[in-house]
Scaffold this active site. Structure first.
Site, PDB file in Angstrom:
ATOM      1  CG  ASP A 178      42.690  37.361  38.477  1.00 47.03           C
ATOM      2  OD1 ASP A 178      41.649  38.049  38.396  1.00 47.03           O
ATOM      3  OD2 ASP A 178      43.413  37.115  37.502  1.00 47.03           O
ATOM      4  CG  ASP A 217      39.276  35.891  33.444  1.00 51.88           C
ATOM      5  OD1 ASP A 217      38.455  35.034  33.077  1.00 51.88           O
ATOM      6  OD2 ASP A 217      38.979  37.094  33.609  1.00 51.88           O
TER       7      ASP A 217
END
Length: 602
Positions: free
Chosen positions: A155, A157
């Site tokens: 991922d 963030d």
């Protein structure tokens, strides 16, 4: 005396202390475990003799070495003298450590057992044992061999990009402005500044009652952690609101993705400013005695927070001042370089837009960052990306505009938008345990991959840095060990039910509650550790162990391990196995297999 002899003597001593009953007359033949060194409180009758005759003496207890009380210690090195009370805690009870005098009544007997236990706890924790944790460690819930992992997914963030607390402040203030200007809430809410350490990840929010709380793995509310606004709610009021119990029924609790009909779990790190704003707005109405609808407030705050993201404010702030908001980008760069140099394939699946990701990755890794990744997918719409089998992939051109062509392959150097995991698996052939995916959101990032597709999963938990620092302090270790020992003592001594014993138990219970509060406050004064309630794992901790094979504070923890390393989960005791384990040492259990290792440490 040899270390083995010392270990044997200590084991028998702990057994004696933990299992003594009120003084009664017994023949020496039936009382073989009752005589110990005077350092540990004398024999069962408390006369302070060094050791009994050789026929009654525990094996390994040398009479000559027991003449002086201090000969029976593990080593000469001593811990600094503690104030009276629980080890490491000042102002909690005032009892001495020794209890050689013969008890004259039930009250004296119980306090003698208390003092014996306290002294054992103080003496047996090895100096330096509290400083063994490292926040850069990777922890395993399941056995994972990195030698079997060929593909690493990430991922973006709070996984590849970690953000400073300045981002939470900016989100909070902007959403607060939306609440006042757009939703026409009272201007007085604007006076509430962001409180950095108020909320914690994994908390639950009762939408109808307007309460923020911590729930354990068994759906029970932890007492002392229920807040209406910025003020704690008395436990008796909480019990009344929930029908005479602290239990939150499963139909009301948060569902698979943390959203229930009445209760929502805040699992996202981005949700911390949302929880703080909910608390501030509730507090304004409660303290000013203004009637309001808690459900409407929840929906409006959620929408105000959503506007910060949908209108692109967060992306704008970060891109304008990358140094202010992005932390430790050089570590991300080092991780990617290492993985690629070892022949690993990398991919990125994020909900963020390409322009934002491109700016951040260029800042951390360099303008050629896309060369590290075999597949890059933006605006993926997780968790739907993992469950939807219809939404197709779209390719972005060099200007970030959508192309119309059908996607028949996922090529390196290209940027893809949306799509779904089923097409991803079909086009890449990446399946099963050879894939390891890193994400911070247990539901949106990891749950479906773990449960439906058999990928290996790694949870990023930045809070580990703070939590391990707390756990590594002497104050925490001593308080926790004494709390465990006191609880074990109360469990065994509860057979005494006369009035004097009941009064002693009230004092012990009061001290136990004080210790629990002290330990909680070391992590967070409002809600304590994100991993534990007083005894049980939190609901967050339960989901962490369910949805992640391994977990760590940041992806940079990978730099501490060889890429053929195998992570082995520690075998933690089930309740019926507990007497075999070291953490039961100070609660008087007979079998303590690591006493010799402890004596080496001392």
């Amino acid at each position: 005396m040899s270390l083995k002899t010392v270990g044997t003597a200590l084991t028998r001593t702990l057994w004696t202390i933990g299992n003594q009953t009120p003084p009664i007359v017994r023949s020496p033949k039936t009382n073989r475990l009752s005589s110990t060194c005077s350092k540990f409180g004398g024999g069962q009758h408390g006369h302070g003799k060094s050791c009994s005759g050789s026929s009654d003496r525990p094996p390994g207890c040398d009479v000559s070495s027991c003449e002086a009380p201090h000969r029976c210690t593990i080593a000469e090195k001593k811990r600094p003298k503690e104030p009276a009370g629980a080890p490491g805690v000042s102002g909690v009870r005032s009892r001495s450590y020794t209890s050689n005098a013969s008890p004259v009544d039930q009250r004296s007997y119980l306090w003698a057992r208390y003092n014996d236990m306290k002294r054992v706890v103080h003496d047996l924790i090895p100096p330096g044992a509290c400083h063994l944790l490292n926040s850069s460690t990777i922890y395993a819930n399941n056995e994972v061999s990195l030698a079997e992992v060929d593909i690493y997914g990430f991922d973006y963030d709070y996984t590849l990009a970690l953000y400073s607390n300045a981002l939470n402040i900016a989100i909070y203030n902007t959403a607060k402005g939306f609440l006042i200007d757009h939703f026409k809430y009272p201007e007085g809410i604007g006076k509430y500044d962001y409180i950095p350490n108020f909320a914690a990840r994994g908390l639950h929010y009762d939408i109808e009652k307007g309460l923020l709380m911590k729930i354990d793995a068994f759906h029970y509310i932890q007492t002392g952690t229920v807040y209406r606004g910025l003020s704690p709610m008395p436990d008796e009021d909480v019990r009344r609101l929930y029908g005479g119990t602290y239990h939150v029924p499963l139909p009301q609790d948060s569902g698979f993705y943390g959203k229930g009909p009445r209760v929502k779990q805040f699992m996202d790190i981005f949700s911390i400013p949302e929880m703080t704003l909910l608390a501030a707005a509730n507090d304004y109405f409660v303290t000013n005695d203004i009637e309001y609808d808690a459900v409407n407030l929840f929906k409006d705050v959620s929408e105000a927070i959503g506007m910060v993201h949908l209108k692109g404010y967060m992306y704008k702030w970060i891109m304008e001042d990358l140094n202010k908001f992005i932390l430790r980008g050089e570590e991300t760069d080092a991780v990617l370089h290492r993985l690629v140099s070892n022949g690993k394939k990398l991919f990125l699946i994020t909900n963020s837009p390409f322009s934002f990701v491109d700016k951040g990755m260029t800042h951390m890794v360099g303008k050629n960052w896309r060369d590290f990744f075999d597949v890059v997918i933006v605006q993926a719409d997780k968790p739907r990306f993992f469950t939807d089998c219809i939404k197709p992939f779209r390719r972005l051109d060099c200007n970030g505009d959508l192309r119309w062509e059908k996607i028949n392959s996922l090529d390196k150097g290209q940027i893809y938008k949306q799509g779904n995991l089923f097409d991803f698996l079909r086009l890449t052939g990446w399946r099963g345990s050879k894939v390891l995916y890193f994400g911070d959101h247990l539901y949106s990032d990891l749950a479906d991959l773990m449960l439906r597709h058999g990928w290996r999963t790694a949870a990023i938990v930045p809070e580990l840095e703070h939590e391990t620092k707390v756990v590594s302090t002497d104050q925490y270790a001593l308080n926790l060990t004494w709390l465990q020992a006191l609880t074990g003592l109360m469990e065994r001594m509860q057979i005494h039910r006369d009035e004097e014993s009941k009064e002693v138990f009230k004092e012990w219970q009061k001290e136990r509650e004080e210790l629990k509060v002290m330990i909680k406050n070391l992590f967070n004064p409002q809600f304590g550790s994100i991993f534990r309630t007083s005894h049980n794992p939190t609901y967050f901790s339960r989901r962490l162990s369910r949805f992640s094979d391994i977990y760590m504070a940041s992806v940079s923890c990978l730099l501490n391990y060889d890429l053929s390393y195998t992570f082995y989960p520690r075998r933690t005791p089930l309740q019926h196995e507990a007497p075999l384990w070291m953490d039961q040492l100070c609660t008087g259990c007979l079998k303590t297999p690591f006493l010799e290792e402890m004596s080496h440490i001392r």
